[in-house]
Scaffold this active site. Sequence first.
Site, PDB file in Angstrom:
ATOM      1  N   LYS A  22       8.673  -1.420   8.837  1.00 30.50           N
ATOM      2  CA  LYS A  22       7.453  -2.183   9.111  1.00 30.50           C
ATOM      3  C   LYS A  22       6.642  -2.406   7.826  1.00 30.50           C
ATOM      4  CE  LYS A  22       3.619   0.021  10.609  1.00 30.50           C
ATOM      5  NZ  LYS A  22       2.439  -0.290   9.791  1.00 30.50           N
ATOM      6  N   ASN A  23       6.511  -1.343   7.030  1.00 33.02           N
ATOM      7  CA  ASN A  23       5.650  -1.460   5.847  1.00 33.02           C
ATOM      8  C   ASN A  23       6.275  -2.271   4.718  1.00 33.02           C
ATOM      9  OD1 ASN A  23       3.692  -0.129   7.196  1.00 33.02           O
ATOM     10  ND2 ASN A  23       3.884   1.814   6.082  1.00 33.02           N
ATOM     11  N   ARG A  93      -4.558  -4.610   9.907  1.00 30.70           N
ATOM     12  CA  ARG A  93      -5.200  -4.426   8.625  1.00 30.70           C
ATOM     13  C   ARG A  93      -4.403  -5.061   7.485  1.00 30.70           C
ATOM     14  NH1 ARG A  93      -5.928  -1.102   4.750  1.00 30.70           N
ATOM     15  NH2 ARG A  93      -8.089  -0.678   4.225  1.00 30.70           N
ATOM     16  N   CYS A 117     -10.673   2.792   9.094  1.00 28.98           N
ATOM     17  CA  CYS A 117      -9.805   2.804  10.261  1.00 28.98           C
ATOM     18  C   CYS A 117      -9.704   4.228  10.764  1.00 28.98           C
ATOM     19  CB  CYS A 117      -8.444   2.215   9.953  1.00 28.98           C
ATOM     20  SG  CYS A 117      -7.410   3.320   9.054  1.00 28.98           S
ATOM     21  N   ARG A 122     -10.636   3.258   3.908  1.00 29.29           N
ATOM     22  CA  ARG A 122      -9.518   2.631   3.201  1.00 29.29           C
ATOM     23  C   ARG A 122     -10.085   1.583   2.259  1.00 29.29           C
ATOM     24  NH1 ARG A 122      -4.566   2.751   7.451  1.00 29.29           N
ATOM     25  NH2 ARG A 122      -3.340   2.348   5.611  1.00 29.29           N
ATOM     26  N   ILE A 124     -10.643  -0.919  -1.002  1.00 25.94           N
ATOM     27  CA  ILE A 124      -9.761  -1.921  -1.611  1.00 25.94           C
ATOM     28  C   ILE A 124     -10.230  -2.284  -3.025  1.00 25.94           C
ATOM     29  CG2 ILE A 124      -8.859  -2.974   0.527  1.00 25.94           C
ATOM     30  CD1 ILE A 124     -10.887  -5.268  -0.180  1.00 25.94           C
ATOM     31  N   ASP A 125     -11.009  -1.351  -3.622  1.00 22.65           N
ATOM     32  CA  ASP A 125     -11.530  -1.620  -4.963  1.00 22.65           C
ATOM     33  C   ASP A 125     -10.414  -1.877  -5.989  1.00 22.65           C
ATOM     34  OD1 ASP A 125     -11.249   1.224  -4.222  1.00 22.65           O
ATOM     35  OD2 ASP A 125     -11.554   1.560  -6.359  1.00 22.65           O
ATOM     36  N   GLN A 126      -9.285  -1.198  -5.840  1.00 18.94           N
ATOM     37  CA  GLN A 126      -8.204  -1.372  -6.825  1.00 18.94           C
ATOM     38  C   GLN A 126      -7.531  -2.746  -6.679  1.00 18.94           C
ATOM     39  OE1 GLN A 126      -7.733   0.934  -9.349  1.00 18.94           O
ATOM     40  NE2 GLN A 126      -9.617   1.639  -8.372  1.00 18.94           N
ATOM     41  N   ASP A 305       2.466   9.469   6.235  1.00 18.20           N
ATOM     42  CA  ASP A 305       2.826   8.899   7.541  1.00 18.20           C
ATOM     43  C   ASP A 305       3.768   9.812   8.330  1.00 18.20           C
ATOM     44  OD1 ASP A 305       1.223   6.786   6.998  1.00 18.20           O
ATOM     45  OD2 ASP A 305       2.815   5.283   6.815  1.00 18.20           O
ATOM     46  N   ILE A 327      -3.917  12.234   0.984  1.00 19.43           N
ATOM     47  CA  ILE A 327      -4.039  10.772   0.825  1.00 19.43           C
ATOM     48  C   ILE A 327      -5.232  10.218   1.611  1.00 19.43           C
ATOM     49  CG2 ILE A 327      -2.832   8.542   1.046  1.00 19.43           C
ATOM     50  CD1 ILE A 327      -1.263  10.383  -0.791  1.00 19.43           C
ATOM     51  N   ARG A 397       2.348  -0.506  17.651  1.00 23.87           N
ATOM     52  CA  ARG A 397       2.124  -1.264  16.406  1.00 23.87           C
ATOM     53  C   ARG A 397       3.307  -1.089  15.460  1.00 23.87           C
ATOM     54  NH1 ARG A 397      -2.328   1.018  13.188  1.00 23.87           N
ATOM     55  NH2 ARG A 397      -0.993  -0.050  11.711  1.00 23.87           N
TER      56      ARG A 397
HETATM   57  C1  UD1 Z   1       0.016   2.110   3.061  1.00 28.88           C
HETATM   58  C2  UD1 Z   1       0.768   2.146   4.378  1.00 28.88           C
HETATM   59  C3  UD1 Z   1       0.341   3.340   5.194  1.00 28.88           C
HETATM   60  C4  UD1 Z   1       0.484   4.613   4.383  1.00 28.88           C
HETATM   61  C5  UD1 Z   1      -0.197   4.490   3.031  1.00 28.88           C
HETATM   62  C6  UD1 Z   1       0.078   5.677   2.105  1.00 28.88           C
HETATM   63  C7  UD1 Z   1       1.229  -0.161   4.886  1.00 28.88           C
HETATM   64  C8  UD1 Z   1       0.907  -1.344   5.720  1.00 28.88           C
HETATM   65  N1  UD1 Z   1       0.469   0.922   5.095  1.00 28.88           N
HETATM   66  O1  UD1 Z   1      -1.366   1.958   3.357  1.00 28.88           O
HETATM   67  O2  UD1 Z   1       1.160   3.392   6.357  1.00 28.88           O
HETATM   68  O3  UD1 Z   1      -0.103   5.685   5.100  1.00 28.88           O
HETATM   69  O4  UD1 Z   1       0.263   3.313   2.351  1.00 28.88           O
HETATM   70  O5  UD1 Z   1       1.453   5.834   1.921  1.00 28.88           O
HETATM   71  O6  UD1 Z   1       2.126  -0.168   4.065  1.00 28.88           O
HETATM   72  N2  UD1 Z   1      -7.465   3.527  -2.079  1.00 28.88           N
HETATM   73  C9  UD1 Z   1      -8.573   3.338  -2.866  1.00 28.88           C
HETATM   74  N3  UD1 Z   1      -8.777   2.085  -3.405  1.00 28.88           N
HETATM   75  C10 UD1 Z   1      -7.928   1.050  -3.184  1.00 28.88           C
HETATM   76  C11 UD1 Z   1      -6.783   1.263  -2.385  1.00 28.88           C
HETATM   77  C12 UD1 Z   1      -6.581   2.515  -1.843  1.00 28.88           C
HETATM   78  O7  UD1 Z   1      -9.378   4.239  -3.078  1.00 28.88           O
HETATM   79  O8  UD1 Z   1      -8.176  -0.056  -3.675  1.00 28.88           O
HETATM   80  C13 UD1 Z   1      -7.233   4.850  -1.470  1.00 28.88           C
HETATM   81  C14 UD1 Z   1      -7.210   4.807   0.058  1.00 28.88           C
HETATM   82  O9  UD1 Z   1      -8.504   4.926   0.609  1.00 28.88           O
HETATM   83  C15 UD1 Z   1      -6.325   5.998   0.385  1.00 28.88           C
HETATM   84  C16 UD1 Z   1      -5.336   6.046  -0.794  1.00 28.88           C
HETATM   85  O10 UD1 Z   1      -5.923   5.284  -1.837  1.00 28.88           O
HETATM   86  O11 UD1 Z   1      -7.089   7.182   0.388  1.00 28.88           O
HETATM   87  C17 UD1 Z   1      -3.957   5.499  -0.502  1.00 28.88           C
HETATM   88  O12 UD1 Z   1      -4.088   4.211   0.047  1.00 28.88           O
HETATM   89  P1  UD1 Z   1      -2.957   3.102  -0.073  1.00 28.88           P
HETATM   90  O13 UD1 Z   1      -1.749   3.677  -0.765  1.00 28.88           O
HETATM   91  O14 UD1 Z   1      -3.556   1.865  -0.612  1.00 28.88           O
HETATM   92  O15 UD1 Z   1      -2.576   2.888   1.451  1.00 28.88           O
HETATM   93  P2  UD1 Z   1      -2.374   1.526   2.201  1.00 28.88           P
HETATM   94  O16 UD1 Z   1      -1.692   0.548   1.316  1.00 28.88           O
HETATM   95  O17 UD1 Z   1      -3.639   1.133   2.857  1.00 28.88           O
END
Ligand code: UD1
Length: 431
Positions: A22-23, A93, A117, A122, A124-126, A305, A327, A397
């Site tokens: 899925k991912n 999402r 969520c 979660r 998205i600053d990066q 996960d 995480i 999902r």
């Molecule tokens: C993806 C997976 C999810 C999995 C996660 C970690 C999908 C659709 N989802 O989620 O199933 O649990 O990877 O393996 O593939 N963070 C920041 N800033 C950012 C982005 C992330 O601080 O800009 C933090 C998040 O809050 C979190 C951590 O980094 O604490 C990891 O997040 P991330 O690896 O981005 O997870 P997702 O891509 O959302």
Amino acid sequence: MEKYAIIGGKPLMGEVEIGGAKNAALPILAAGVMTDDIVVIENVPDVRDTNVLMEAMESIGVKTEKISRHTVRMDSSKITECIIDSDYMKRIRASYYMIGALLGKYKHAEVPLPGGCNIGVRAIDQHIKGFRALGARVEIKNGNIIADATELRGTHIFLDKVSVGATINIMMAATMAVGKTTIENVAKEPHVVDLANFLNSMGANIKGAGTDVIRIKGVEKLHGTEYAIIPDQIEAGTYMVAAAATKGDVLVKNVIPKHLECITAKLLEIGCSVIEYDDSVRVQGNGILTNTQIKTLPYPGFPTDMQPQMTVALGIAAGTSIVTESIFDNRFKYVDELISMGASMKVEGNTAIITGVEKYTGANITAPDLRAGAALVIAALAAEGESTIDDIKYIERGYEDFDSKLRALGGNIERYASEDELRRARLKLVQ
Ligand code: UD1
């Protein structure tokens, strides 16, 4: 109000076929819009998340057609707009992957801001940092992220945090930027590699996916492709742990054993037998399971996960186990449900301290999110007596045919949508 009714206590036995990841499917479907040519994607799991993303893509003019249950044909030559409606973001999402894809190809994207969520904040600053470094103007307005560029230019980006989503989104945007982009401290998950392979099959020039540094030479245009998605590491791991927790014997087929190594290692540590074949693994939950310590980490570490599923197995393993979630900040919500099934666990901050009990007992419980929901199903299958699990929409999902695959392994599980159906489901359950 769909629910599962489960009578536990029976070891899972037999074979189960794993579907596409899925991912990986989500970013690959999104990236499919980056060409005007036809794209055919095989091994797309038929789950709610992929289906909703396809609806979101249809809403902006992409023609998606299911040639078969798992093969999608996409035609993005007539995209009418680059704006995704907030309804889709509420339902899935990962529709934020449309930002990287649309910005990369059309230099414009408007996508609703994903909120927090069920498993925590979660951010998205990066993602935004990466888009801006590539030369995009990014603003947040009325709950939408609006990204816009006259031209994207290759650059050097160092991610402050290892993020799957940011790595994927920036990689997509940089694919069609002018010049070279280097992204450091990237996520190395198998689905990041799968997306890079997919984009390369469309004519992109991406190197280093699967390592800490990804290097991209921007190309002007991408072309059509036919591509098959990798097997789902987390779906496979879920059945592996289900075999262990129910003391069963399951051959998990159509997997890449390398992607499962850290799950295999932990199952061996707690006393299971795991045999790896070329594209399958056999898990036997022999006798008494024993305790261990787990800390979730980015790949190749133990996947967050799989944390709830392993915690369920450790809840009925002899001794005290420690599970640390590094995480996400709110990923132990299901522990209260397990306690109502007789588990002895307490959560302190981001750590669960688990004292193994002999067995769980059936209870009426609710799935708090996708993976925790699957974990609770495993607990109910291992438990003595009957359980019902509410809010299985979360589980659906990400798991295709979860109940029928478990039934084929001998699991006593029925899905129902009303009290009438529950009465009928009960008759089907082997008492
Ligand atoms: C993806 C997976 C999810 C999995 C996660 C970690 C999908 C659709 N989802 O989620 O199933 O649990 O990877 O393996 O593939 N963070 C920041 N800033 C950012 C982005 C992330 O601080 O800009 C933090 C998040 O809050 C979190 C951590 O980094 O604490 C990891 O997040 P991330 O690896 O981005 O997870 P997702 O891509 O959302």
